[in-house]
Structure formats: structure tokens, C-alpha cells
Design a protein around this motif. Structure first.
Motif, mmCIF file in Angstrom:
data_model
loop_
_atom_site.group_PDB
_atom_site.id
_atom_site.type_symbol
_atom_site.label_atom_id
_atom_site.label_comp_id
_atom_site.label_asym_id
_atom_site.label_seq_id
_atom_site.Cartn_x
_atom_site.Cartn_y
_atom_site.Cartn_z
ATOM 1 N N GLN A 30 0.829 -1.204 0.000
ATOM 2 C CA GLN A 30 0.000 0.000 0.000
ATOM 3 C C GLN A 30 0.867 1.258 0.000
ATOM 4 O O GLN A 30 0.593 2.202 -0.751
ATOM 5 C CB GLN A 30 -0.908 0.029 1.225
ATOM 6 C CG GLN A 30 -2.135 -0.835 1.109
ATOM 7 C CD GLN A 30 -3.023 -0.696 2.321
ATOM 8 O OE1 GLN A 30 -2.565 -0.696 3.454
ATOM 9 N NE2 GLN A 30 -4.314 -0.591 2.087
ATOM 10 N N ALA A 31 1.885 1.268 0.833
ATOM 11 C CA ALA A 31 2.761 2.437 0.932
ATOM 12 C C ALA A 31 3.465 2.722 -0.393
ATOM 13 O O ALA A 31 3.690 3.880 -0.749
ATOM 14 C CB ALA A 31 3.780 2.242 2.049
ATOM 15 N N GLU A 36 -4.200 -0.933 -4.289
ATOM 16 C CA GLU A 36 -5.091 0.102 -3.788
ATOM 17 C C GLU A 36 -5.384 -0.161 -2.321
ATOM 18 O O GLU A 36 -4.993 -1.190 -1.759
ATOM 19 C CB GLU A 36 -6.373 0.109 -4.609
ATOM 20 C CG GLU A 36 -6.142 0.546 -6.049
ATOM 21 C CD GLU A 36 -7.429 0.663 -6.827
ATOM 22 O OE1 GLU A 36 -8.502 0.784 -6.212
ATOM 23 O OE2 GLU A 36 -7.349 0.632 -8.056
ATOM 24 N N LYS A 37 -6.094 0.753 -1.724
ATOM 25 C CA LYS A 37 -6.428 0.641 -0.313
ATOM 26 C C LYS A 37 -7.174 -0.670 -0.042
ATOM 27 O O LYS A 37 -8.101 -1.029 -0.763
ATOM 28 C CB LYS A 37 -7.283 1.823 0.116
ATOM 29 C CG LYS A 37 -7.529 1.880 1.586
ATOM 30 C CD LYS A 37 -8.229 3.162 1.985
ATOM 31 C CE LYS A 37 -8.409 3.172 3.491
ATOM 32 N NZ LYS A 37 -8.989 4.416 3.960
ATOM 33 N N THR A 42 -11.003 -6.195 6.213
ATOM 34 C CA THR A 42 -9.984 -7.220 5.956
ATOM 35 C C THR A 42 -8.791 -7.015 6.882
ATOM 36 O O THR A 42 -8.283 -7.975 7.465
ATOM 37 C CB THR A 42 -9.531 -7.163 4.482
ATOM 38 O OG1 THR A 42 -10.664 -7.381 3.646
ATOM 39 C CG2 THR A 42 -8.473 -8.207 4.187
ATOM 40 N N LEU A 43 -8.363 -5.765 7.044
ATOM 41 C CA LEU A 43 -7.253 -5.475 7.956
ATOM 42 C C LEU A 43 -7.638 -5.791 9.401
ATOM 43 O O LEU A 43 -6.818 -6.312 10.167
ATOM 44 C CB LEU A 43 -6.822 -4.024 7.813
ATOM 45 C CG LEU A 43 -6.221 -3.640 6.458
ATOM 46 C CD1 LEU A 43 -5.934 -2.142 6.410
ATOM 47 C CD2 LEU A 43 -4.972 -4.443 6.176
ATOM 48 N N ASP A 44 -8.886 -5.497 9.768
ATOM 49 C CA ASP A 44 -9.353 -5.830 11.115
ATOM 50 C C ASP A 44 -9.307 -7.336 11.350
ATOM 51 O O ASP A 44 -8.908 -7.799 12.414
ATOM 52 C CB ASP A 44 -10.773 -5.323 11.347
ATOM 53 C CG ASP A 44 -10.851 -3.821 11.543
ATOM 54 O OD1 ASP A 44 -9.798 -3.197 11.825
ATOM 55 O OD2 ASP A 44 -11.956 -3.275 11.419
#
Length: 62
Positions: A30-31, A36-37, A42-44
Motif C-alpha cells: 500500500q505504501a 489500492e487501499k 480485511t485489515l481488522d
């Protein structure tokens, strides 16, 4: 889960390292704007898996 008592923690530790590595790869991608974001849910979920594995690896011996 099928490992014997002495090996369970090691297997969970390996899984924890892999989960942390996967999250780091997503964050780097991502960085660098290679992807894309990522959906926040999903990150949670990834963080939930890491937290669960952490509790299994670092729990106090009974």
C-alpha cells in the motif's frame, strides 16, 4: 491443533510470524502504491488473527 502439547506453541508461533509478515507485506504494498487501499474489515480480520495467535503463543503456562 493436531500437534502434540510440546509442539503446539511452536506451530502457533510460526503461524503468528507468518501472519505478521503477511500484514507487513500488505502495508508495504500500500505504501508503495502497488495495490489500492485494502478494505478496513480485511485489515481488522488480519489483526484479529494476529491477536488470537499472540494469546496462544504468549499465554502463561498453567
Amino acid at each position: 491443533m493436531g500437534s502434540l502439547q510440546g509442539h503446539k506453541r511452536q506451530r502457533y508461533s510460526t503461524a503468528l510470524g507468518s501472519a505478521r509478515e503477511e500484514l507487513a507485506c500488505v502495508q508495504v504494498a500500500q505504501a508503495m502504491r502497488l495495490i489500492e487501499k485494502v478494505n478496513p474489515s480485511t485489515l481488522d480480520r488480519m489483526n484479529h488473527v494476529i491477536a488470537t495467535l499472540s494469546r496462544l503463543v504468549y499465554r502463561r503456562a498453567s
